[in-house]
Design a protein around this motif. Structure first.
Motif, PDB file in Angstrom:
ATOM      1  N   ALA A  14       0.807  -1.224   0.000  1.00 27.34           N
ATOM      2  CA  ALA A  14       0.000   0.000   0.000  1.00 27.34           C
ATOM      3  C   ALA A  14       0.836   1.268   0.000  1.00 27.34           C
ATOM      4  N   GLY A  15       1.999   1.228   0.632  1.00 24.29           N
ATOM      5  CA  GLY A  15       2.788   2.452   0.775  1.00 24.29           C
ATOM      6  C   GLY A  15       4.245   2.292   0.408  1.00 24.29           C
ATOM      7  N   GLY A  16       4.519   1.436  -0.574  1.00 20.96           N
ATOM      8  CA  GLY A  16       5.900   1.079  -0.898  1.00 20.96           C
ATOM      9  C   GLY A  16       6.810   2.254  -1.190  1.00 20.96           C
ATOM     10  N   SER A  17       6.358   3.195  -2.016  1.00 24.40           N
ATOM     11  CA  SER A  17       7.226   4.318  -2.387  1.00 24.40           C
ATOM     12  C   SER A  17       7.556   5.180  -1.178  1.00 24.40           C
ATOM     13  N   LEU A  18       6.575   5.383  -0.290  1.00 28.10           N
ATOM     14  CA  LEU A  18       6.794   6.216   0.896  1.00 28.10           C
ATOM     15  C   LEU A  18       7.725   5.517   1.890  1.00 28.10           C
ATOM     16  N   VAL A  19       7.503   4.224   2.084  1.00 31.76           N
ATOM     17  CA  VAL A  19       8.317   3.467   3.044  1.00 31.76           C
ATOM     18  C   VAL A  19       9.763   3.362   2.570  1.00 31.76           C
ATOM     19  N   MET A  20       9.957   3.002   1.310  1.00 33.50           N
ATOM     20  CA  MET A  20      11.320   2.806   0.813  1.00 33.50           C
ATOM     21  C   MET A  20      12.082   4.122   0.730  1.00 33.50           C
ATOM     22  N   GLN A  21      11.400   5.210   0.376  1.00 28.01           N
ATOM     23  CA  GLN A  21      12.061   6.513   0.346  1.00 28.01           C
ATOM     24  C   GLN A  21      12.515   6.923   1.742  1.00 28.01           C
ATOM     25  N   LEU A  22      11.655   6.696   2.738  1.00 25.60           N
ATOM     26  CA  LEU A  22      12.008   7.050   4.108  1.00 25.60           C
ATOM     27  C   LEU A  22      13.164   6.195   4.614  1.00 25.60           C
ATOM     28  N   ALA A  23      13.133   4.907   4.327  1.00 20.22           N
ATOM     29  CA  ALA A  23      14.224   4.031   4.743  1.00 20.22           C
ATOM     30  C   ALA A  23      15.542   4.469   4.114  1.00 20.22           C
ATOM     31  N   HIS A  24      15.485   4.869   2.842  1.00 18.24           N
ATOM     32  CA  HIS A  24      16.690   5.342   2.150  1.00 18.24           C
ATOM     33  C   HIS A  24      17.208   6.631   2.782  1.00 18.24           C
ATOM     34  N   GLU A  25      16.293   7.563   3.059  1.00 16.87           N
ATOM     35  CA  GLU A  25      16.703   8.836   3.661  1.00 16.87           C
ATOM     36  C   GLU A  25      17.333   8.638   5.027  1.00 16.87           C
ATOM     37  N   LYS A  26      16.808   7.681   5.786  1.00 11.75           N
ATOM     38  CA  LYS A  26      17.301   7.428   7.133  1.00 11.75           C
ATOM     39  C   LYS A  26      18.500   6.478   7.147  1.00 11.75           C
ATOM     40  N   GLY A  27      18.782   5.854   6.010  1.00 16.25           N
ATOM     41  CA  GLY A  27      19.874   4.889   5.953  1.00 16.25           C
ATOM     42  C   GLY A  27      19.601   3.652   6.785  1.00 16.25           C
ATOM     43  N   LEU A  28      18.325   3.222   6.812  1.00 13.44           N
ATOM     44  CA  LEU A  28      17.914   2.109   7.659  1.00 13.44           C
ATOM     45  C   LEU A  28      17.528   0.898   6.814  1.00 13.44           C
ATOM     46  N   PRO A  29      17.842  -0.299   7.294  1.00 10.29           N
ATOM     47  CA  PRO A  29      17.456  -1.499   6.558  1.00 10.29           C
ATOM     48  C   PRO A  29      16.014  -1.898   6.829  1.00 10.29           C
ATOM     49  N   ILE A  30      15.391  -2.514   5.822  1.00 10.32           N
ATOM     50  CA  ILE A  30      14.132  -3.221   5.997  1.00 10.32           C
ATOM     51  C   ILE A  30      14.432  -4.690   5.725  1.00 10.32           C
ATOM     52  N   LEU A  31      14.418  -5.483   6.769  1.00 11.67           N
ATOM     53  CA  LEU A  31      14.818  -6.882   6.676  1.00 11.67           C
ATOM     54  C   LEU A  31      13.576  -7.758   6.531  1.00 11.67           C
ATOM     55  N   PRO A  32      13.494  -8.576   5.482  1.00 11.26           N
ATOM     56  CA  PRO A  32      12.285  -9.366   5.245  1.00 11.26           C
ATOM     57  C   PRO A  32      12.144 -10.533   6.212  1.00 11.26           C
ATOM     58  N   VAL A  33      10.919 -10.762   6.647  1.00  6.62           N
ATOM     59  CA  VAL A  33      10.613 -11.879   7.546  1.00  6.62           C
ATOM     60  C   VAL A  33       9.807 -12.966   6.838  1.00  6.62           C
ATOM     61  N   ASP A  34       8.955 -12.582   5.875  1.00  7.46           N
ATOM     62  CA  ASP A  34       8.236 -13.600   5.103  1.00  7.46           C
ATOM     63  C   ASP A  34       9.244 -14.619   4.589  1.00  7.46           C
TER      64      ASP A  34
END
Length: 357
Positions: free
Chosen positions: A104-124
Motif C-alpha cells: 500500500a505504501g511502498g514508495s513512501l516506506v522505501m524513500q524514508l528508509a533510504h533517507e534514514k539509511g535504515l534497513p528493511i529486513l524481510p521476515v516472510d
C-alpha cells in the motif's frame, strides 16, 4: 544483547518471535496486539515489558517509535503501515512481516528508509529466502517465488463456486492467521508478495515469477544473468526467517527441525493456473498502474476477504470485486499517507457498494 519491539506479538509470527528472543536472551522493549489482551498481558509479564498497547492505533505507533535495535512488524493488514513509518522516522531498523506496508505504501516506506539509511529486513519466508540468496551482492535477472497453492490447489472454477471460509482455512502446510490463509487460497497472498518483492529488491514485476511448490521446502529462488539459480531450502518453520532477520548479518544456532532431503523425497514444481486463480496477474497490473492502484487493491482485498470469511461474499466473487475497485483508483503514486488511506477507503467502499447491488 539486542533490544526488540514486536508489533502484533499475539499473532503467529509474534508468538514465534518471542520464542526466538527468549532463546537468545534478548530484551523486549515494547509489545502490541490487535485484540488479544489476555495473551498480551501474559507476554508483558513474562518478558518484563514496560511499554505495551492493545487495540489503540495511536499507542501502537508510539510503541514503534521507542528507540530499540529493531522493530519486528507482524501486524496484519494496512494497519501496519503507520507503525512501519513511525519506526523508521524514529531511526529504528524494521524486520518486516507486514507485507501491506510495502503493497500500500511502498514508495513512501522505501524513500524514508533510504533517507534514514535504515534497513528493511524481510521476515516472510519467501523474501527471506531471496534475501539470503542475494548475499553475494550480484544483481539478479529474475526472482522466483514459491507458492504452496493454498487449500484449493487443483480445483476447478465449478468446484470453487461451492467452497466456504472453513474450507479455505485448511492450509496444507502453514499455520497462519485467518486473513492470510484465505489470501493463500485465492493466491492474493502470493500476488501481494510479488509487489513486496518488487519494492524490497528493486525489481520489475515482469521479472518476478511464481511457481507452485506444494512441499514448501524450497522457499524461493534467484536466477542470475548467467543462468545460475540459487535457492534457499529448509523445513517449513517460520522461526528460521524470523531469527535471521533479527540476528542479521550473523547466523546463530537454532534448535529447529533440520531438513533431511532423503526423508523429504521428491520436490515438485508446477505452473500457476492463472485462469482459475487470477490474483497474481491482477497484482502485477496494479503495480504497473502505480502505488495508488496497489493501495486500492490491498484495501479491496482486505474488505473482500473479510466479507468472504463472514459468509457475505462468494469465493469466486473476491477477485472480481478487487479488480473493479483497483481499476477505479487513480493511476500514479501517492504523495502522502493521506493519499494511501484515501485510496484504501474508497476501495473498501467500492467493494461494499457493489456487493449490495
Amino acid at each position: 544483547m539486542k533490544r526488540i519491539t514486536i508489533l502484533g506479538s499475539t499473532g503467529s509470527i509474534g508468538v514465534q518471535a518471542l520464542q526466538v528472543i527468549d532463546r537468545l536472551g534478548w530484551q523486549v522493549v515494547a509489545l502490541t496486539a490487535h485484540s488479544n489482551e489476555t495473551l498480551l498481558h501474559q507476554q508483558v509479564k513474562q518478558f518484563n515489558v514496560k511499554h505495551f498497547a492493545c487495540g489503540n492505533a495511536e499507542e501502537i505507533a508510539k510503541c514503534a517509535a521507542i528507540p530499540c535495535d529493531i522493530v519486528l512488524n507482524a501486524i496484519v493488514g494496512i494497519a501496519g503501515l503507520v507503525p512501519t513509518i513511525e519506526a523508521l522516522r524514529a531511526g529504528n531498523p524494521v524486520a518486516l512481516a507486514n507485507k501491506e506496508s510495502l503493497v500500500a505504501g511502498g514508495s513512501l516506506v522505501m524513500q524514508l528508509a533510504h533517507e534514514k539509511g535504515l534497513p528493511i529486513l524481510p521476515v516472510d519466508s519467501e523474501h527471506s529466502a531471496i534475501f539470503q540468496c542475494l548475499q553475494d551482492n550480484n544483481s539478479p535477472a529474475k526472482l522466483i517465488l514459491t507458492a504452496s497453492g493454498g487449500a484449493f490447489f487443483g480445483k476447478t472454477r465449478e468446484q470453487l463456486a461451492q467452497v466456504t471460509a472453513a474450507d479455505a482455512l485448511q492450509h496444507p502446510t502453514w499455520n497462519m492467521g485467518a486473513k492470510i490463509t484465505v489470501d493463500s487460497a485465492t493466491l492474493f497472498n502470493k500476488g501481494l508478495e510479488v509487489i513486496e518483492a518488487a519494492w524490497l529488491f528493486g525489481m520489475h514485476v515482469d521479472d518476478i515469477d511464481v511457481v507452485v511448490h506444494r512441499q514448501s521446502i524450497v522457499h524461493s529462488l534467484v536466477e542470475y544473468n548467467d543462468g545460475a539459480v540459487l535457492a534457499q531450502l529448509g523445513a517449513p518453520d517460520m522461526q528460521l526467517p524470523i531469527q535471521y532477520a533479527l540476528t542479521y548479518p550473523a547466523r546463530l544456532p537454532m534448535p529447529a527441525q533440520r531438513l533431511n532431503l532423503t526423508e523429504t523425497g521428491t520436490l515438485t514444481f508446477e505452473a500457476v493456473d492463472h485462469a482459475t486463480f487470477p490474483a497474481i496477474e491482477l497484482c502485477k497490473i496494479a503495480w504497473r498502474r502505480g502505488g495508488l492502484a496497489c493501495a486500492a487493491l490491498n484495501g479491496a482485498n482486505e474488505q473482500a476477504n473479510a466479507l468472504f470469511r463472514q459468509g457475505k461474499l462468494g469465493f469466486l466473487d473476491i477477485t472480481p470485486a478487487v479488480q473493479q475497485a483497483m481499476l477505479a483508483a487513480p493511476v500514479g503514486n501517492p504523495n502522502s499517507l493521506d493519499d494511501v488511506f484515501a485510496a484504501d477507503k474508497l476501495a473498501r467502499e467500492h467493494v461494499d457498494n457493489n456487493r449490495k447491488r
